[in-house]
Design a protein around this motif. Structure first.
Motif, mmCIF file in Angstrom:
data_model
loop_
_atom_site.group_PDB
_atom_site.id
_atom_site.type_symbol
_atom_site.label_atom_id
_atom_site.label_comp_id
_atom_site.label_asym_id
_atom_site.label_seq_id
_atom_site.Cartn_x
_atom_site.Cartn_y
_atom_site.Cartn_z
ATOM 1 N N GLN A 44 -60.080 31.857 105.653
ATOM 2 C CA GLN A 44 -61.504 31.887 105.988
ATOM 3 C C GLN A 44 -62.096 30.511 106.293
ATOM 4 O O GLN A 44 -63.319 30.360 106.331
ATOM 5 C CB GLN A 44 -62.289 32.512 104.812
ATOM 6 C CG GLN A 44 -61.913 33.951 104.505
ATOM 7 C CD GLN A 44 -62.386 34.923 105.582
ATOM 8 O OE1 GLN A 44 -63.403 34.698 106.223
ATOM 9 N NE2 GLN A 44 -61.635 35.995 105.789
ATOM 10 N N ASN A 45 -61.260 29.518 106.518
ATOM 11 C CA ASN A 45 -61.780 28.161 106.706
ATOM 12 C C ASN A 45 -61.692 27.684 108.152
ATOM 13 O O ASN A 45 -61.528 26.501 108.426
ATOM 14 C CB ASN A 45 -61.042 27.177 105.790
ATOM 15 C CG ASN A 45 -61.846 25.911 105.546
ATOM 16 O OD1 ASN A 45 -63.055 25.886 105.765
ATOM 17 N ND2 ASN A 45 -61.181 24.859 105.101
ATOM 18 N N TYR A 48 -59.599 24.645 110.095
ATOM 19 C CA TYR A 48 -58.673 24.085 109.106
ATOM 20 C C TYR A 48 -57.626 25.125 108.678
ATOM 21 O O TYR A 48 -56.472 24.777 108.430
ATOM 22 C CB TYR A 48 -59.455 23.568 107.897
ATOM 23 C CG TYR A 48 -60.393 22.444 108.248
ATOM 24 C CD1 TYR A 48 -59.923 21.148 108.417
ATOM 25 C CD2 TYR A 48 -61.751 22.680 108.439
ATOM 26 C CE1 TYR A 48 -60.775 20.108 108.761
ATOM 27 C CE2 TYR A 48 -62.623 21.648 108.786
ATOM 28 C CZ TYR A 48 -62.128 20.371 108.946
ATOM 29 O OH TYR A 48 -62.981 19.340 109.298
ATOM 30 N N SER A 49 -58.037 26.370 108.586
ATOM 31 C CA SER A 49 -57.080 27.431 108.250
ATOM 32 C C SER A 49 -56.041 27.587 109.356
ATOM 33 O O SER A 49 -54.849 27.761 109.087
ATOM 34 C CB SER A 49 -57.808 28.755 108.019
ATOM 35 O OG SER A 49 -58.589 28.719 106.854
#
Length: 243
Positions: A44-45, A48-49
């Motif tokens: 969920q980032n 970055y994910s």
């Protein structure tokens, strides 16, 4: 030096190394994107994910293998028909030979890094990730390139002593797992392959503290100097037997 670099580039003409430089980043990105797509519920980032997924396959596995392939290739001509003997007797210093090979492979890896970042940016747009492109990625790409220099120097030493094209690549793959173990054991700053993991923020996106930054930059340079010294010493003082 200019002549040595020009000679190395000349060897790459009409070769398929450019195809390898493009294919491996594409494959690693596709694998990472597929992993991200099927795990969006837990990832969920945003940007970055996605980075954690694509850089894991590229920075941890494909890039070290790509470096090994490039180093084996730039030493391939010398490893056949006793051409190392011609290098030793040529009016070019052994140090120039090493620096030229290091420079050429580093440029090839810089191209791969740039391509990978571009592909990552395109993937983020296709996934409609929120927010702007993270500026930290550029730093991670450059740090990864810098960390690759110590691996390049290491692989050049291997390719000098091992005539087989595939064996240095296999050793590189084994070193990847050793580096992963050292990273987990908090000793990553003392092994070239772990430094690549740290440089590209593959397993952790936390910022390096001041001491870690100093160690990262200094250890990479130290490894380059050490492996350069080994390469030059071997070529100067040992008979190179090639077939």
């Amino acid at each position: 030096m200019k002549r040595s670099v020009s000679a190395e580039w000349l060897k790459l003409r009409h070769s398929r190394i450019g195809l390898v430089l493009a294919v491996l980043p594409i494959i690693s990105l596709l694998i990472g994107c597929a992993n991200y797509y099927f795990n969006q519920g837990t990832l969920q980032n945003g940007w970055y994910s996605l980075w954690t997924q694509v850089s894991l396959f590229y920075g941890e596995f494909f890039l070290p293998i790509l470096i090994a392939i490039c180093c084996a290739y730039v030493c391939r001509l010398e490893n056949i028909n006793r051409n190392w003997n011609m290098v030793i007797t040529s009016p070019v210093s052994v140090a120039s030979v090493f620096i030229a090979k290091l420079f050429v492979v580093s440029i090839l890896i810089l191209f791969s890094q740039t391509l990978f970042m571009g592909l990552y940016w395109i993937a983020g747009i296709l996934f409609s990730l929120p927010g702007a492109f993270p500026v930290e990625i550029l730093g991670w790409i450059l740090r990864g390139w810098y960390a690759s220099l110590s691996i390049i120097a290491f692989q050049l030493c291997l390719s000098l002593r091992i005539r087989s094209f595939a064996t240095p690549i296999g050793i590189s793959l084994c070193a990847v797992f050793i580096g992963l173990g050292m990273y987990i054991g908090k000793l990553g700053l003392f092994f070239p392959f772990s430094l690549l993991t740290i440089g590209m923020s593959v397993l952790s996106q936390d910022k390096l503290v001041v001491l870690q930054n100093i160690l990262f930059w200094s250890m990479n340079m130290a490894f380059v100097i050490i492996f350069a010294s080994i390469f030059i010493h071997q070529l100067k003082n040992k008979d190179i037997v090639s077939s």
